[in-house]
Design an enzyme around this catalytic site. Structure first.
Site, mmCIF file in Angstrom:
data_model
loop_
_atom_site.group_PDB
_atom_site.id
_atom_site.type_symbol
_atom_site.label_atom_id
_atom_site.label_comp_id
_atom_site.label_asym_id
_atom_site.label_seq_id
_atom_site.Cartn_x
_atom_site.Cartn_y
_atom_site.Cartn_z
ATOM 1 N N ASP A 1 22.904 -26.737 40.930
ATOM 2 C CA ASP A 1 21.819 -26.682 39.960
ATOM 3 C C ASP A 1 22.080 -27.637 38.795
ATOM 4 O O ASP A 1 23.219 -27.789 38.342
ATOM 5 C CB ASP A 1 21.687 -25.247 39.441
ATOM 6 C CG ASP A 1 20.427 -25.015 38.646
ATOM 7 O OD1 ASP A 1 19.340 -25.220 39.204
ATOM 8 O OD2 ASP A 1 20.532 -24.619 37.475
ATOM 9 N N ASP B 1 10.688 -23.254 41.764
ATOM 10 C CA ASP B 1 10.412 -23.953 40.504
ATOM 11 C C ASP B 1 9.007 -24.542 40.444
ATOM 12 O O ASP B 1 8.646 -25.162 39.444
ATOM 13 C CB ASP B 1 11.418 -25.097 40.314
ATOM 14 C CG ASP B 1 12.795 -24.595 39.906
ATOM 15 O OD1 ASP B 1 12.868 -23.579 39.196
ATOM 16 O OD2 ASP B 1 13.788 -25.224 40.295
ATOM 17 N N GLU C 1 20.786 -30.954 42.814
ATOM 18 C CA GLU C 1 19.419 -30.887 42.305
ATOM 19 C C GLU C 1 19.227 -32.002 41.278
ATOM 20 O O GLU C 1 19.612 -31.869 40.114
ATOM 21 C CB GLU C 1 19.137 -29.526 41.646
ATOM 22 C CG GLU C 1 17.683 -29.406 41.199
ATOM 23 C CD GLU C 1 17.483 -28.582 39.934
ATOM 24 O OE1 GLU C 1 16.322 -28.255 39.627
ATOM 25 O OE2 GLU C 1 18.467 -28.279 39.252
#
Length: 574
Positions: free
Chosen positions: A328, A424, A357
């Site tokens: 992340d 998201d 990410e």
């Protein structure tokens, strides 16, 4: 020719080792400006009394985007060394392009004029795990997939799907729920699960980690997780966990110690603290994810922090045999840490998949020393713009995809993590204003594109939802409310992807036509070829595609020169 548009560098995505014997070399020119490009190449030490011994090999036009043409060649230097330049022709004009600039005639008196690939060292070849290229992922938000064990429900958990998702409500999703529904994933045809965070945390999303070495009790215990991994592996499904190493949660013990002891805390250097006392309002006086006070940024330059996190990375691979890490906010962590992270993980499991990410150009993370892939949001955005939002036409989509494919080396593209939606974003069907035909086209695009695709849980049965928290609804398990037609469409595409390897990552991708709302492209390698035709418009559309060599339809609508609204066809070359 416009010299200013001609570009090459002897590295990154323009010159790289594809495998232990093969170099890939690319050249960029102004769009429509050049008739042909040939590579002038030779071993830097291959000299005779006649001079330096070179060869000339014609390069192929590998793609065109909005501004540029790209030329490509794969070459196997006999001694794994290469000096090279380019002969570029346009009409009656010929230019020789080398590292030292442009010449009317090729200078052969000294190899120092030329671009240099010093030596193809096998250890420098970018190597993503071989299994990733054939994997189709399924993203699970554990709190919302299925509640298989009500005994571990968090306090105040609501009956399943009894309310709309909120930022702070719970429904009791857990590991047992995934185990109970593994048949759903097997039937669909997925071969990998990407779990959003499972570690102890306060929130329902778990991106605010309290303890990186403990599973959140609402999901079950470590033995249940061990059983989950075992069940997945028995069904041919890999397991990837989400790691939040950019920041911890507010209730992470070291940060709580800092809040309690302030400047006297032994953990004060574990974070980026600007001043004391610590303040959270109106904005935190310490670095965080965005400006979220509950997510203090970890100082990964601190040796103690590094060792703690590297131990976490090794632990879940060693103890539970997971197959990968999704990282992340990966772009906000220092490169030095990620290099150590890769070494730590690969030392335990060389074939583990490391996914970052990152939403922008990620070349600096994709050189073989950090990540195996990043999340391919450029693909996501272009596909949604073309089909769902109708913001761009087919030509612009093809140009954007050509640019994306030339942004990275080919072996990087093969492991790229392609997605249409996630926890998201809005759900895909919502992006499509609930037009299922559009959604079918989007999955057709993703499941025939280079890379490893990912399906967000529930998209395969037609779930809807806006931005967070709307995209995090409870999975719909009432079969009467599931869209079986959509499930069958995606299931068929996954079957075709397994049957025809060129649809995964064995084949080249070439756009044949892109005009208005219509698109045609081919995935091919040697004798195998699959042709994909798409009409993303709401009216019947004609496509001009040369199919004289004989093709057999394998999926989609009949095609006799035109396609119905939102129509598609797939053919294999006989």
């Amino acid at each position: 020719m416009l010299k200013e548009a001609i570009y090459h560098r002897a590295g990154n995505n323009y010159a790289y080792a594809y495998d232990e014997k093969t170099l890939h070399i690319r050249l960029r020119t102004k769009k429509g400006d050049v008739d042909s490009v040939s590579l002038i190449h030779g071993d830097p030490y291959d000299w005779t009394k006649e001079g330096w011994q070179t060869s000339s090999s014609l390069m192929t036009l590998s793609g065109t985007d909005e501004y540029f043409d790209y030329y490509f060649i794969a070459i196997q230097p006999p001694y794994r060394r290469l000096r090279y330049g380019f002969e570029i022709k346009s009409g009656k004009e010929t230019l020789i392009y080398t590292e030292k600039g442009f010449y009317e005639k090729a200078p052969f008196d000294d190899t120092a004029y030329y671009f240099c690939f010093p030596f193809l060292n096998a250890i420098d070849v970018f190597r993503a795990p071989s299994w990733v290229k054939d994997t189709v992922w399924y993203q699970i938000f554990p709190e919302r997939f299925a509640n298989g064990d009500t005994s571990n429900d968090p306090k105040g958990a609501l009956p399943w799907a009894s309310e709309e998702p909120q930022f702070n409500n719970f429904f009791g999703g857990d590991f047992q729920g995934v185990i109970d529904h593994i048949d759903h994933l097997v039937k669909l045809g997925v071969t990998g699960i990407y779990f959003t965070p499972i570690f102890k945390a306060k929130s329902n999303h778990k991106y605010d980690t309290i303890d990186y070495l403990e599973i959140d009790q609402q999901f079950g215990d470590k033995e249940t997780f061990r059983e989950l991994v075992k069940v997945c592996h028995e069904n041919g499904i890999k397991v990837m966990l989400d790691a939040v190493f950019n920041h911890s949660g507010y209730y992470f013990e070291p940060f709580q110690d800092v809040l309690k002891k302030q400047e006297d805390s032994i953990y004060k250097n574990w974070f980026h603290l600007r001043e004391f006392p610590i303040e959270t309002e109106p904005r935190p006086n310490y670095d965080t994810f965005a400006f979220v006070a509950d997510m203090p940024k970890l100082n990964t330059e601190n040796p103690e922090v590094r060792e703690y996190l590297l131990n976490v990375a090794r632990y879940w691979v060693e103890e539970f045999d997971i197959d990968g890490w999704r990282l992340d906010v990966a772009n906000e962590v220092d490169h030095s840490f990620w290099r150590e992270f890769r070494t730590a993980v690969k030392s335990v499991k060389p074939e583990a998949y490391i996914l970052g990410e990152i939403w922008h150009d990620s070349m600096s993370w994709l050189q073989g020393d950090q990540f195996d892939a990043v999340m391919n949001y450029p693909f996501t955005n272009a596909a949604l713009d073309f089909v769902a939002k109708e913001a761009i036409d087919a030509k612009a989509f093809a140009e954007k995809m050509t640019s994306v494919l030339h942004m990275y080396p080919e072996n990087v593209n093969e492991a790229a993590f392609n997605l249409l939606g996630s926890h998201d974003t809005k759900r895909v069907l919502t992006f499509c204003d609930e037009n299922k035909d559009k959604m079918k086209l989007l999955f057709l695009l993703m499941l025939t594109f280079k890379g490893t695709p990912c399906i967000y849980y529930g998209d395969e049965i037609g779930m809807t939802g806006g931005m967070d928290p709307g995209c995090r609804k409870c999975m719909e398990w009432d079969e009467e409310k599931q869209d079986k037609d959509l499930f069958g469409h995606i299931q068929s595409l996954l079957s075709l992807r397994k049957e025809f390897k060129v649809l995964a990552n064995e084949g080249e991708m070439k756009f044949l036509t892109a005009e208005g709302k219509t698109l045609a492209y081919e995935r091919s390698k040697e004798q195998e070829s699959v042709l994909v035709l798409i009409n993303a418009g709401e009216t019947v559309a004609e496509l001009s595609v040369n199919m004289t060599e004989g093709y057999e339809k394998i999926f989609g609508h009949d095609f006799t020169g035109s396609l119905p609204p939102y129509g598609f066809s797939m053919f294999r070359k006989k």
